[in-house]
Design a protein around this motif. Structure first.
Motif, PDB file in Angstrom:
ATOM      1  N   PHE A  15     -29.545  19.940  25.433  1.00 30.27           N
ATOM      2  CA  PHE A  15     -30.612  19.507  24.537  1.00 30.27           C
ATOM      3  C   PHE A  15     -31.001  18.048  24.771  1.00 30.27           C
ATOM      4  O   PHE A  15     -32.175  17.692  24.737  1.00 30.27           O
ATOM      5  CB  PHE A  15     -30.220  19.699  23.070  1.00 30.27           C
ATOM      6  CG  PHE A  15     -30.480  21.076  22.553  1.00 30.27           C
ATOM      7  CD1 PHE A  15     -31.737  21.646  22.646  1.00 30.27           C
ATOM      8  CD2 PHE A  15     -29.474  21.804  21.950  1.00 30.27           C
ATOM      9  CE1 PHE A  15     -31.983  22.915  22.158  1.00 30.27           C
ATOM     10  CE2 PHE A  15     -29.711  23.071  21.465  1.00 30.27           C
ATOM     11  CZ  PHE A  15     -30.964  23.632  21.571  1.00 30.27           C
ATOM     12  N   HIS A  18     -33.039  17.795  27.923  1.00 32.82           N
ATOM     13  CA  HIS A  18     -34.393  18.289  27.684  1.00 32.82           C
ATOM     14  C   HIS A  18     -35.212  17.282  26.884  1.00 32.82           C
ATOM     15  O   HIS A  18     -36.403  17.073  27.173  1.00 32.82           O
ATOM     16  CB  HIS A  18     -34.350  19.638  26.966  1.00 32.82           C
ATOM     17  CG  HIS A  18     -35.707  20.223  26.763  1.00 32.82           C
ATOM     18  ND1 HIS A  18     -36.391  20.062  25.583  1.00 32.82           N
ATOM     19  CD2 HIS A  18     -36.511  20.925  27.591  1.00 32.82           C
ATOM     20  CE1 HIS A  18     -37.566  20.658  25.691  1.00 32.82           C
ATOM     21  NE2 HIS A  18     -37.670  21.193  26.901  1.00 32.82           N
ATOM     22  N   ALA A  19     -34.600  16.642  25.903  1.00 35.03           N
ATOM     23  CA  ALA A  19     -35.317  15.650  25.109  1.00 35.03           C
ATOM     24  C   ALA A  19     -35.707  14.436  25.958  1.00 35.03           C
ATOM     25  O   ALA A  19     -36.820  13.912  25.831  1.00 35.03           O
ATOM     26  CB  ALA A  19     -34.459  15.208  23.926  1.00 35.03           C
ATOM     27  N   SER A  22     -38.551  15.532  28.189  1.00 31.24           N
ATOM     28  CA  SER A  22     -39.785  15.659  27.407  1.00 31.24           C
ATOM     29  C   SER A  22     -40.374  14.297  27.078  1.00 31.24           C
ATOM     30  O   SER A  22     -41.598  14.104  27.132  1.00 31.24           O
ATOM     31  CB  SER A  22     -39.518  16.422  26.115  1.00 31.24           C
ATOM     32  OG  SER A  22     -39.074  17.720  26.390  1.00 31.24           O
ATOM     33  N   ASP A  53     -41.117  16.282  17.270  1.00 29.96           N
ATOM     34  CA  ASP A  53     -40.204  17.307  17.786  1.00 29.96           C
ATOM     35  C   ASP A  53     -39.256  16.750  18.844  1.00 29.96           C
ATOM     36  O   ASP A  53     -38.076  17.127  18.899  1.00 29.96           O
ATOM     37  CB  ASP A  53     -40.971  18.515  18.315  1.00 29.96           C
ATOM     38  CG  ASP A  53     -41.885  18.167  19.481  1.00 29.96           C
ATOM     39  OD1 ASP A  53     -42.311  17.009  19.571  1.00 29.96           O
ATOM     40  OD2 ASP A  53     -42.168  19.072  20.306  1.00 29.96           O
ATOM     41  N   ILE A  54     -39.723  15.810  19.646  1.00 26.50           N
ATOM     42  CA  ILE A  54     -38.840  15.193  20.659  1.00 26.50           C
ATOM     43  C   ILE A  54     -37.812  14.294  19.972  1.00 26.50           C
ATOM     44  O   ILE A  54     -36.630  14.289  20.333  1.00 26.50           O
ATOM     45  CB  ILE A  54     -39.665  14.408  21.699  1.00 26.50           C
ATOM     46  CG1 ILE A  54     -40.571  15.364  22.471  1.00 26.50           C
ATOM     47  CG2 ILE A  54     -38.747  13.673  22.674  1.00 26.50           C
ATOM     48  CD1 ILE A  54     -41.509  14.674  23.442  1.00 26.50           C
ATOM     49  N   LEU A  56     -36.655  14.627  16.887  1.00 25.55           N
ATOM     50  CA  LEU A  56     -35.683  15.488  16.199  1.00 25.55           C
ATOM     51  C   LEU A  56     -34.739  16.167  17.182  1.00 25.55           C
ATOM     52  O   LEU A  56     -33.542  16.309  16.901  1.00 25.55           O
ATOM     53  CB  LEU A  56     -36.415  16.527  15.357  1.00 25.55           C
ATOM     54  CG  LEU A  56     -37.120  16.006  14.112  1.00 25.55           C
ATOM     55  CD1 LEU A  56     -37.868  17.126  13.419  1.00 25.55           C
ATOM     56  CD2 LEU A  56     -36.140  15.345  13.183  1.00 25.55           C
ATOM     57  N   GLU A  57     -35.248  16.568  18.339  1.00 28.78           N
ATOM     58  CA  GLU A  57     -34.388  17.177  19.349  1.00 28.78           C
ATOM     59  C   GLU A  57     -33.350  16.164  19.854  1.00 28.78           C
ATOM     60  O   GLU A  57     -32.186  16.509  20.070  1.00 28.78           O
ATOM     61  CB  GLU A  57     -35.223  17.695  20.513  1.00 28.78           C
ATOM     62  CG  GLU A  57     -34.408  18.410  21.563  1.00 28.78           C
ATOM     63  CD  GLU A  57     -35.250  18.907  22.726  1.00 28.78           C
ATOM     64  OE1 GLU A  57     -34.716  19.712  23.498  1.00 28.78           O
ATOM     65  OE2 GLU A  57     -36.420  18.487  22.871  1.00 28.78           O
ATOM     66  N   THR A  58     -33.773  14.920  20.011  1.00 22.68           N
ATOM     67  CA  THR A  58     -32.834  13.874  20.442  1.00 22.68           C
ATOM     68  C   THR A  58     -31.748  13.663  19.399  1.00 22.68           C
ATOM     69  O   THR A  58     -30.553  13.604  19.727  1.00 22.68           O
ATOM     70  CB  THR A  58     -33.588  12.560  20.699  1.00 22.68           C
ATOM     71  OG1 THR A  58     -34.636  12.801  21.632  1.00 22.68           O
ATOM     72  CG2 THR A  58     -32.659  11.496  21.234  1.00 22.68           C
ATOM     73  N   PHE A  60     -30.754  15.773  17.060  1.00 25.59           N
ATOM     74  CA  PHE A  60     -29.940  16.985  16.998  1.00 25.59           C
ATOM     75  C   PHE A  60     -28.931  17.031  18.148  1.00 25.59           C
ATOM     76  O   PHE A  60     -27.758  17.372  17.942  1.00 25.59           O
ATOM     77  CB  PHE A  60     -30.852  18.217  17.026  1.00 25.59           C
ATOM     78  CG  PHE A  60     -30.114  19.513  16.998  1.00 25.59           C
ATOM     79  CD1 PHE A  60     -29.434  19.919  15.867  1.00 25.59           C
ATOM     80  CD2 PHE A  60     -30.099  20.337  18.110  1.00 25.59           C
ATOM     81  CE1 PHE A  60     -28.740  21.119  15.835  1.00 25.59           C
ATOM     82  CE2 PHE A  60     -29.419  21.534  18.097  1.00 25.59           C
ATOM     83  CZ  PHE A  60     -28.738  21.935  16.950  1.00 25.59           C
ATOM     84  N   SER A  61     -29.367  16.672  19.346  1.00 20.17           N
ATOM     85  CA  SER A  61     -28.455  16.711  20.493  1.00 20.17           C
ATOM     86  C   SER A  61     -27.357  15.660  20.362  1.00 20.17           C
ATOM     87  O   SER A  61     -26.201  15.929  20.696  1.00 20.17           O
ATOM     88  CB  SER A  61     -29.222  16.521  21.795  1.00 20.17           C
ATOM     89  OG  SER A  61     -29.801  15.240  21.849  1.00 20.17           O
TER      90      SER A  61
END
Length: 140
Positions: A15, A18-19, A22, A53-54, A56-58, A60-61
């Motif tokens: 994740f 991917h962040a 992105s 979204d990027i 939050l993904e960061t 979260f990871s």
């Protein structure tokens, strides 16, 4: 438990990668246009703002990685010296004698058993005996 921690670490790394990718691709949007600062206001500039979204993904990871690292860490050792040394000396490795007759268990046992080591408990006991002997000889 170790498998779950490793799985959390792997998923967190995927994740996070991917962040990061992105975010990099999003920053390239600004270089694709001729002059982004003339067309877009500052809050819409892709180099300055990151989509939610990027972000939050960061987050979260990073949270997954933190939990995975904490779960995969070894058990904590006791803070108190006496408990740690007691556990160490009772272990199987402590009974193995290394070279020159030194046991492998307590790394500080060699320092405490050296000839010039001052023992405060022994000195206190000797002083107590000296005081009691002195009071007996002074009273007679």
């Amino acid at each position: 438990m170790a498998f779950a921690a490793s799985l959390l670490n792997i998923v967190g790394i995927v994740f996070l990668a991917h962040a990061v990718y992105s975010a990099y691709e999003h920053s390239l949007l600004a270089s694709a246009s001729q002059s982004p600062s003339l067309r877009l206001p500052n809050e819409s500039d892709p180099k300055l703002s990151l989509p939610i979204d990027i972000a939050l993904e960061t987050l979260f990871s990073v949270l997954l990685l933190c939990v995975g690292v904490v779960l995969s860490s070894p058990d904590l050792k006791p803070i108190q010296w006496s408990k740690w040394a007691g556990n160490l000396e009772r272990s199987k490795e402590a009974r193995i004698v290394d070279e020159a007759g030194v046991a492998a268990g307590n790394p500080y046992a060699q320092l405490e058993e050296r000839p010039g080591f001052w023992d405060p408990r022994g000195a206190k006991k000797a002083f107590g005996l000296w005081v009691t002997e002195g009071s007996k000889s002074g009273s007679s």
